[in-house]
Scaffold this motif. Structure first.
Motif, PDB file in Angstrom:
ATOM      1  N   ASP A 106      -1.631  -2.363 -24.880  1.00  0.00           N
ATOM      2  CA  ASP A 106      -1.355  -1.777 -23.485  1.00  0.00           C
ATOM      3  C   ASP A 106      -1.131  -0.313 -23.503  1.00  0.00           C
ATOM      4  OD1 ASP A 106      -1.377  -4.309 -22.237  1.00  0.00           O
ATOM      5  OD2 ASP A 106       0.754  -4.735 -22.617  1.00  0.00           O
ATOM      6  N   GLY A 107      -1.589   0.250 -22.625  1.00  0.00           N
ATOM      7  CA  GLY A 107      -1.501   1.887 -22.474  1.00  0.00           C
ATOM      8  C   GLY A 107      -2.622   2.338 -23.304  1.00  0.00           C
ATOM      9  N   ARG A 109      -2.158   5.417 -24.977  1.00  0.00           N
ATOM     10  CA  ARG A 109      -1.747   6.103 -26.087  1.00  0.00           C
ATOM     11  C   ARG A 109      -2.029   4.908 -27.503  1.00  0.00           C
ATOM     12  NH1 ARG A 109       3.163   5.135 -28.858  1.00  0.00           N
ATOM     13  NH2 ARG A 109       3.667   6.861 -30.358  1.00  0.00           N
ATOM     14  N   HIS A 110      -1.739   3.824 -27.106  1.00  0.00           N
ATOM     15  CA  HIS A 110      -1.851   2.997 -28.354  1.00  0.00           C
ATOM     16  C   HIS A 110      -3.216   2.954 -28.511  1.00  0.00           C
ATOM     17  CE1 HIS A 110       2.273   2.179 -28.859  1.00  0.00           C
ATOM     18  NE2 HIS A 110       2.308   1.313 -27.797  1.00  0.00           N
ATOM     19  N   GLY A 181      -5.247   8.770 -18.082  1.00  0.00           N
ATOM     20  CA  GLY A 181      -4.104   9.328 -17.470  1.00  0.00           C
ATOM     21  C   GLY A 181      -4.631  10.045 -16.258  1.00  0.00           C
ATOM     22  N   THR A 383      -4.322   2.081 -16.359  1.00  0.00           N
ATOM     23  CA  THR A 383      -4.038   0.991 -17.190  1.00  0.00           C
ATOM     24  C   THR A 383      -3.854   1.208 -18.539  1.00  0.00           C
ATOM     25  OG1 THR A 383      -6.241   0.082 -17.213  1.00  0.00           O
ATOM     26  CG2 THR A 383      -4.837  -0.529 -15.355  1.00  0.00           C
TER      27      THR A 383
END
Length: 383
Positions: A106-107, A109-110, A181, A383
């Motif tokens: 999730d995200g 960044r990851h 983002g 997402t």
């Protein structure tokens, strides 16, 4: 992936080798063997220091390189698993490796860190092998020192090359994560995919005029990968807004776990079905497919019970998203899945049902907002 066979399983991840890897291995062995010869001539090494045939060293180096690629892919996969993702398998191909991650962490960044894990691992391996090369200074075997030097250099090149922002390569995935983002996942993938196609064109031209057929193959895979993933992300965006209840067929026809495959074959023929839900004590316990019935010799179908060949499935509910349903069907290679509510079978949904729903939703969105389903000034939620 078709044309691949499993060689191992690590932390539940099947490791597969594609047949194209076996085709390129002799070529790489010859290429690396020539590198050993050229290096020995350039260094004016006496014959007695050349232990073993250069082709054998070249073959060993080719295998070691692909083991390094496997470690690179495992770094992606282990990070994904650690952060809640799901990995279907890892496949070694003639141009490297592919980790099939069926659920991303999730995200953004990851996702970026997961993409970086592979190149960073390759750079660390490169540094390790070059360090061993330095430690072996003065060793009698020139071949051994050169093998570590060459393997270290190849790993550093692999790490740096994968950092290029050529989506869907690792650097391109980092770029997509950084853009998500601001643009949302669909538009970020569209932008990263366009940049990836530009790099694919550049790779293709360099490969064509430089006579490098491996670079040509990489160009093809980068271009096709960028196109396929852009399409998949758009599909995911659309299908996440559709629920199974909008697509399912309220069909409750099923078979018992104690029925014979002969009875199932008759039912499939009369109902024109490629799969049927399997019930045991009134609850859905799996599905039986046409492929499973056909694999059983006709004389034995009367003696084999459905429970012996039924495939276990995760239960879908009417509130499951169409994307999740399609993902599960693709992961399990099933033509349909049962839909259950309050423990009772209420219908089934097939890949055809979902693709029909996708086409209708695309038509609806294109009429309202344009081809990407987003109106002027609108932005997809990241997402």
């Amino acid at each position: 992936m078709r044309g691949a066979f499993k060689i191992a399983t690590l932390r539940g991840i099947p490791i597969r080798v594609h047949y194209s890897f076996l085709l390129v291995l002799p070529f790489l062995a010859f290429l690396f063997g020539q590198a050993f010869r050229s290096a020995a001539l350039a260094a004016d090494i006496p014959p007695e220091r050349l232990i073993g045939h250069p082709m054998l060293w070249g073959l060993g180096l080719a295998v070691a390189l692909f083991l390094s690629v496997l470690i690179h892919e495992l770094a992606h996969s282990f990070y994904a698993l650690r952060k809640g993702g799901e990995v279907s398998d890892i496949t070694l191909l003639m141009i490297g490796g592919v980790s099939r991650i069926t659920r991303m962490p999730d995200g953004p960044r990851h996702e970026a860190l997961m993409a970086l894990a592979g190149p960073v691992t390759s750079l660390l391996l490169g540094g390790l092998f070059l360090g061993i090369y330095v430690l072996l200074e003065g060793a009698r075997s020139f071949n051994l020192r050169f093998a570590f030097f060459y393997l270290g250099s190849l790993n550093i090149f692999l790490g740096l090359f994968n950092l290029l922002p050529a989506f869907p390569m690792d650097g391109g995935r980092v770029l997509r994560a950084l853009l998500t983002g601001k643009l949302g996942r669909v538009r970020a993938t569209q932008t990263a995919g366009a940049i990836g196609k530009g790099f694919a064109l550049l790779f293709g031209l360099l490969g064509l005029f430089g006579g490098n057929f491996i670079l040509l193959i990489i160009a093809f895979f980068v271009f096709m990968g960028a196109e396929a993933e852009s399409r998949e992300v758009l599909m995911q965006s659309l299908l996440n807004r559709v629920l199974v209840r909008e697509l399912m067929v309220p069909r409750t026809s099923s078979v018992s776990a104690e029925d014979s495959l002969e009875e199932v074959a008759t039912r499939m023929q009369s109902e024109r079905r490629r799969a049927l839900p399997v019930l045991d004590g009134g609850r859905v316990v799996g599905v039986v497919t046409l492929a499973a019935v056909r694999q059983m010799p006709a004389p034995r179908r009367g003696q084999v019970r459905v429970r012996e060949v039924a495939l276990p499935v995760s239960e879908l509910t009417p509130r499951t998203t169409a994307w999740e349903a399609l993902r599960q069907m693709g992961q399990r290679r099933l033509p349909q899945l049962p839909v259950v509510e309050d423990g009772l079978l209420v219908g089934t949904v097939t890949q055809e049902d979902i693709m029909r729903g996708l086409e209708l939703r695309e038509l609806e969105d294109s009429q309202r907002h344009g081809p990407w389903g987003l109106g002027p000034g609108q932005r997809e939620s990241p997402t």
